[in-house]
Design a protein around this motif. Sequence first.
Motif, PDB file in Angstrom:
ATOM      1  N   MET B  54     -22.291 -50.728   8.252  1.00 25.47           N
ATOM      2  CA  MET B  54     -21.383 -51.460   9.516  1.00 25.47           C
ATOM      3  C   MET B  54     -22.584 -52.082  10.245  1.00 25.47           C
ATOM      4  SD  MET B  54     -20.595 -48.133  11.892  1.00 25.47           S
ATOM      5  CE  MET B  54     -20.095 -48.871  13.012  1.00 25.47           C
ATOM      6  N   PRO B  55     -21.783 -52.958  11.415  1.00 26.60           N
ATOM      7  CA  PRO B  55     -22.458 -54.097  12.058  1.00 26.60           C
ATOM      8  C   PRO B  55     -23.247 -52.645  12.791  1.00 26.60           C
ATOM      9  CG  PRO B  55     -20.694 -54.665  11.963  1.00 26.60           C
ATOM     10  CD  PRO B  55     -19.649 -53.203  10.955  1.00 26.60           C
ATOM     11  N   ALA B  56     -24.937 -53.169  12.259  1.00 22.51           N
ATOM     12  CA  ALA B  56     -25.208 -51.699  14.049  1.00 22.51           C
ATOM     13  C   ALA B  56     -25.304 -52.298  15.233  1.00 22.51           C
ATOM     14  CB  ALA B  56     -27.275 -52.133  13.390  1.00 22.51           C
ATOM     15  N   ARG B  57     -25.530 -50.974  16.018  1.00 24.12           N
ATOM     16  CA  ARG B  57     -24.844 -51.036  17.289  1.00 24.12           C
ATOM     17  C   ARG B  57     -26.690 -50.197  18.387  1.00 24.12           C
ATOM     18  NH1 ARG B  57     -21.129 -46.812  19.762  1.00 24.12           N
ATOM     19  NH2 ARG B  57     -22.582 -45.631  20.480  1.00 24.12           N
ATOM     20  N   GLU B  58     -27.048 -51.237  18.748  1.00 23.28           N
ATOM     21  CA  GLU B  58     -28.699 -51.054  18.800  1.00 23.28           C
ATOM     22  C   GLU B  58     -29.049 -49.909  19.299  1.00 23.28           C
ATOM     23  OE1 GLU B  58     -26.391 -53.931  20.102  1.00 23.28           O
ATOM     24  OE2 GLU B  58     -27.348 -55.276  20.234  1.00 23.28           O
ATOM     25  N   ASP B  59     -28.117 -49.078  20.179  1.00 28.19           N
ATOM     26  CA  ASP B  59     -28.818 -47.815  20.649  1.00 28.19           C
ATOM     27  C   ASP B  59     -28.694 -46.862  19.744  1.00 28.19           C
ATOM     28  OD1 ASP B  59     -25.962 -47.722  20.430  1.00 28.19           O
ATOM     29  OD2 ASP B  59     -26.097 -45.739  21.406  1.00 28.19           O
ATOM     30  N   ARG B  60     -28.016 -46.783  18.078  1.00 32.09           N
ATOM     31  CA  ARG B  60     -28.136 -45.878  17.307  1.00 32.09           C
ATOM     32  C   ARG B  60     -29.281 -46.752  16.116  1.00 32.09           C
ATOM     33  NH1 ARG B  60     -23.296 -43.131  15.987  1.00 32.09           N
ATOM     34  NH2 ARG B  60     -24.046 -43.113  14.067  1.00 32.09           N
ATOM     35  N   ASN B  61     -30.188 -47.355  16.536  1.00 24.95           N
ATOM     36  CA  ASN B  61     -30.636 -48.142  14.995  1.00 24.95           C
ATOM     37  C   ASN B  61     -31.782 -48.330  15.346  1.00 24.95           C
ATOM     38  OD1 ASN B  61     -28.544 -48.299  12.617  1.00 24.95           O
ATOM     39  ND2 ASN B  61     -27.614 -48.768  15.146  1.00 24.95           N
ATOM     40  N   GLN B  62     -32.275 -47.566  16.425  1.00 18.67           N
ATOM     41  CA  GLN B  62     -33.793 -48.033  16.444  1.00 18.67           C
ATOM     42  C   GLN B  62     -34.728 -47.464  15.341  1.00 18.67           C
ATOM     43  OE1 GLN B  62     -35.102 -49.075  19.296  1.00 18.67           O
ATOM     44  NE2 GLN B  62     -33.033 -49.517  20.143  1.00 18.67           N
ATOM     45  N   LEU B  63     -36.596 -47.912  15.075  1.00 22.00           N
ATOM     46  CA  LEU B  63     -37.124 -47.337  13.875  1.00 22.00           C
ATOM     47  C   LEU B  63     -36.720 -46.548  13.749  1.00 22.00           C
ATOM     48  CD1 LEU B  63     -39.763 -49.684  13.867  1.00 22.00           C
ATOM     49  CD2 LEU B  63     -38.151 -49.722  12.207  1.00 22.00           C
ATOM     50  N   LEU B 145     -31.976 -52.348   9.637  1.00 25.01           N
ATOM     51  CA  LEU B 145     -31.737 -51.883  11.672  1.00 25.01           C
ATOM     52  C   LEU B 145     -31.413 -52.711  12.355  1.00 25.01           C
ATOM     53  CD1 LEU B 145     -34.688 -49.579  11.826  1.00 25.01           C
ATOM     54  CD2 LEU B 145     -31.631 -49.073  11.213  1.00 25.01           C
ATOM     55  N   THR B 146     -31.811 -53.886  12.312  1.00 24.17           N
ATOM     56  CA  THR B 146     -31.693 -55.515  12.948  1.00 24.17           C
ATOM     57  C   THR B 146     -29.639 -56.016  13.188  1.00 24.17           C
ATOM     58  OG1 THR B 146     -33.996 -56.322  12.086  1.00 24.17           O
ATOM     59  CG2 THR B 146     -32.236 -57.799  13.088  1.00 24.17           C
ATOM     60  N   GLU B 149     -25.680 -51.279   9.905  1.00 21.00           N
ATOM     61  CA  GLU B 149     -26.020 -49.421  10.025  1.00 21.00           C
ATOM     62  C   GLU B 149     -24.908 -49.390   8.764  1.00 21.00           C
ATOM     63  OE1 GLU B 149     -25.358 -47.561  13.556  1.00 21.00           O
ATOM     64  OE2 GLU B 149     -24.680 -45.365  12.014  1.00 21.00           O
TER      65      GLU B 149
END
Lengths: 237, 237, 237, 237, 237, 237
Positions: B54-63, B145-146, B149
Amino acid sequence: MNEATREKLTNVSVATLATALYKRGLRHQVIQGVHPIGWKGKNMVGPAFTLRYMPAREDRNQLTEFRNPQHPQRVAIETCPEGHVLVMDSRKQADAASAGDILIRRLMKRGGAGVVTDGGFRDAAVIADLEIPAYHTRPSSPTNLTNNEAIAINEPIGCGDAPVFPGDVIVGDADCVIVIPAEIADEVADEAVEMTVYEDFVVEQVMNEGQAIIGLYPCTKDENREKFEAWRKAQGR
Amino acid sequence: MNEATREKLTNVSVATLATALYKRGLRHQVIQGVHPIGWKGKNMVGPAFTLRYMPAREDRNQLTEFRNPQHPQRVAIETCPEGHVLVMDSRKQADAASAGDILIRRLMKRGGAGVVTDGGFRDAAVIADLEIPAYHTRPSSPTNLTNNEAIAINEPIGCGDAPVFPGDVIVGDADCVIVIPAEIADEVADEAVEMTVYEDFVVEQVMNEGQAIIGLYPCTKDENREKFEAWRKAQGR
Amino acid sequence: MNEATREKLTNVSVATLATALYKRGLRHQVIQGVHPIGWKGKNMVGPAFTLRYMPAREDRNQLTEFRNPQHPQRVAIETCPEGHVLVMDSRKQADAASAGDILIRRLMKRGGAGVVTDGGFRDAAVIADLEIPAYHTRPSSPTNLTNNEAIAINEPIGCGDAPVFPGDVIVGDADCVIVIPAEIADEVADEAVEMTVYEDFVVEQVMNEGQAIIGLYPCTKDENREKFEAWRKAQGR
Amino acid sequence: MNEATREKLTNVSVATLATALYKRGLRHQVIQGVHPIGWKGKNMVGPAFTLRYMPAREDRNQLTEFRNPQHPQRVAIETCPEGHVLVMDSRKQADAASAGDILIRRLMKRGGAGVVTDGGFRDAAVIADLEIPAYHTRPSSPTNLTNNEAIAINEPIGCGDAPVFPGDVIVGDADCVIVIPAEIADEVADEAVEMTVYEDFVVEQVMNEGQAIIGLYPCTKDENREKFEAWRKAQGR
Amino acid sequence: MNEATREKLTNVSVATLATALYKRGLRHQVIQGVHPIGWKGKNMVGPAFTLRYMPAREDRNQLTEFRNPQHPQRVAIETCPEGHVLVMDSRKQADAASAGDILIRRLMKRGGAGVVTDGGFRDAAVIADLEIPAYHTRPSSPTNLTNNEAIAINEPIGCGDAPVFPGDVIVGDADCVIVIPAEIADEVADEAVEMTVYEDFVVEQVMNEGQAIIGLYPCTKDENREKFEAWRKAQGR
Amino acid sequence: MNEATREKLTNVSVATLATALYKRGLRHQVIQGVHPIGWKGKNMVGPAFTLRYMPAREDRNQLTEFRNPQHPQRVAIETCPEGHVLVMDSRKQADAASAGDILIRRLMKRGGAGVVTDGGFRDAAVIADLEIPAYHTRPSSPTNLTNNEAIAINEPIGCGDAPVFPGDVIVGDADCVIVIPAEIADEVADEAVEMTVYEDFVVEQVMNEGQAIIGLYPCTKDENREKFEAWRKAQGR
């Protein structure tokens, strides 16, 4: 959701909310490519209840499928909780409809707060006159069976390239629709209300005082901050 | 899946399979826009095991998310059953990677029959040399992650606008990848083998006998049918 | 640029660099949609020297314009410093050429480290055999005058939706091209070399030891860290 | 067509031809988005014979339609004159095939000079090995009936956004395909041969003499003109 | 710009101007894909003052950047000369805003003649009610920092694939926006006024006299020319 | 066409018609991407009369071409039979106009029932006020000569990816336009009228009786069928 938050979100713009989320590192929360069908003059606000479409396989998507009382599109309409916004992941496919006026009427009667698809609705001209906010990309008359199968209810989805988790707070204004993560909806609403007060002041300064925006928007001069505080007090906000 | 079916599907083309499905009213089973990375000379065949992005939300997709042992992308690689094809719904988004060579090596070592994404893989030049079939739209170096997700494993998904249900049989050749509904895989394999025998005859007629295609392909003349039966017997097929 | 950095960047992948930039919050540094013309087996590395195209106005873009010794496309080729990569903002327009083999030969002879356009090159089949790395979206035979006018040299530009400032370090491998901000090129190169050592270890573990990726990639288990340290020592890296 | 012209066009590049047409005000004659399937090392040259597709209506495009001896796709293959290039207007739709290896084999046996579609071919990996030039956008396995109906033979059409009139001369090289209006094919071929001689000289100057391109390409200095004349004489061209 | 020219351009259509430029060989001067926000019933006319955006790099585009008094977007608003149209090259990127109502209010107060972006504006519903013409592709709430960095003022740019040089005359009507090269603005305005008189006559003939268009539009019959001259005299135009 | 059928089709929605065609296996008859210019409150209905455009070649498309009394665009306007809908295959190209207000006025005066293009019209704001239905994708001011040449009248064409045969019945409502094959227009009209009666009943049930849609739409419960029969009788429909 918190009713005070709902109220606050009714009176701020999606642009302001987008900036508040941007400050928090969330840059892609606006559902791209959708617009209101017959803007009704008031923001759409409510937690997300989701429906996911997948590509249609012809043998599973004959017209008779709608006779199935478990058809997820129909079930979504009949189970979306009151005050919620039904958000559909139509795979950005607007060549066939995500739904039509009859389903949206039913959603409205059941107390739905609104409906969003990244595809298109059929009967859009009728939907424009209903008392429920609806957002899509363009009118589309073919039945959804043509290229989409409703497959799952209330999963995390994408809509217009934005991530949508069930319960996230959806806000739509005359321009766009944004997805606020549930856990920060209250604080974002508060901040947006604050930002809106300042923006109203800026508008007043620009329009009536002929002020330049540099130093004013954003505020980087003490004198503007003072003016603002005085104006705010005078406005009782 | 039936091993005889697997064997049959290894030796027919996706074009022939697409026609066999077309006869059954299934017109959109080819995964659009993907091609093999370093074609290895042999069809990819196996039941689908799916991963949905699904589209990544930045806070849930850190390295740091990759440190989570439950990260669905990693779990998919480690749980995809032997002989299966891992099919990824990357939302047709190739601006970031669906996976890279390390994960695909691991899938290979675990006995995966192949991997398909409607996005792109990083390290594609390396993947081209691995002994596992892989299909994507184009090389793409940024981490998934960019913009994506990994959210769910083995759900029905879309891939390249084709519907994919877990267990559907995936076949990839040098051109394309197709999705055969599980319940008709055996009969479609049989039919495709039959069709292939006739097509081989047609090629022989066109190339060596200088025959015209009208009346021959498809066969609408008794004399061609007879020639074919004789040829087939002679070939022992 | 620092020659040690150049050397390091020659031996790491764009994927690894993309991850190193991602850690620093830079998520859109890969030039989208380009690929090498005839991959030459070695990374392209060099600081960016830029050329900006704008839409062509017919009266300003007759063939005779090329007779002008100040034509920016020609001047860019003749002034691009040795060891630099010429990066062209062709507005993602590949319906006409950004340049052809003659100009790229000249750039090569002048010591250019490579060339990138988010449009297409003419004579691509010839360029594939030259000893200079070149990246584009697809071959395109029409002269650039058809839809683009070369307008400015060494300005900040976009290329394939990535931001490129003159002097940023450009790295291209068999998959993609990435833009490293000049000020962090050295530290990113160092980090990428380190990451590459660990990735090599991971590959070894996955391929030869049959290790699972969870806990290994990324490393979240002490035992893997220890194994890695031992392996690294043994490798002398 | 004139055999001398055919010979000349076999030895010049599409890029050179595009420039020759550009001089005449023709800027959109390159068929956009197509590439050779298995480049065979020699230009495709021949007058255009056209096939037009329109969107498929399901009731008119069942598999049984191919049994019709008048089916325009089949008839086109069987009537395309020797030495001609079959150009297909597939509406830039590559989600289904414009044709497959059997039809293209037949076209080859009948003496066709090549085939171009702005869609895709099925069996592309097989076509790559045939002794006939073929250009498309990407491999596509579904039968053409899926979304296209062959409707008319030898009408003026569009292909890859280029205008194609029956009889126009089609030239394809390793990069692209161009459409030369029939009435100027001879003069354009002559001019392109001349241009190619000069370009060869320029390559020699750039590669071996280290000359700059300004003043050389195009030639604006007398000394370069003299050098060229001497070189040409020496080369016997 | 010449005030008489401004007046003339206020009363002709962009379609007529496009034809006048077409006669001069200029075929791509219409800014593609933009439309007026709340058409105000009167053409936008003025010389271009430009702002160029490039892709945003995250570290350079935090919200705090707007505090910089030199931020080019803010500076463009504060320096656009009175009577000019601010034209923004937003790289045809409408996923984030090119500007919002506050900046456009300020531009209006400073005497700007209008604003055009090939991206989208936030607060579009508010802008629709301002007394300044504004053109964009669609409403877009995210801040421009999300994907664009304002980088340069008053350079030659592209906007909606049209070339725009500072000082070119921009005209927008209810349909489209066109760019007239500065050096021919006066003559084009004159010609467009002439053409408009004839078009008005044609409308009158078609609607009231039931005339056919062949021979009338364009005028190829003497009798129509005479009728026109008489009508024109009667109208006093 | 049958006048009773015309009348029926005036009072049903394109969505209902799309479903009636879907039942017959026709899934792609809606012209994608077009909308009415200034919806006039009443369906457009009439048999198709077609015009086909191909890509423009510059030498054949100078402004003087319009002086040719045989120019197919002009001839189409002057020969489209009364009561017919002129449908233009503009190759989904809206960067230049398919026609403008003068031609559409003439078509209106000649009794045309409407006009559809999958490109755009110039003078759209004027067309919005004419008493003839017109559908396009967006306003577009450049003359059609810019990228399209009118080449053939009343051939089978594609329009917005839908197949259109001369004589097919075209119906447009506030949302979309659909193509009904001529041979089934009467029966589809009848069926759509029937479906509309039931849909009106459903709306009444949903809005006034608070009924759920499951079991009602489509009707799968005897009690709903009975209610409907009673309601229908009461309504006299």
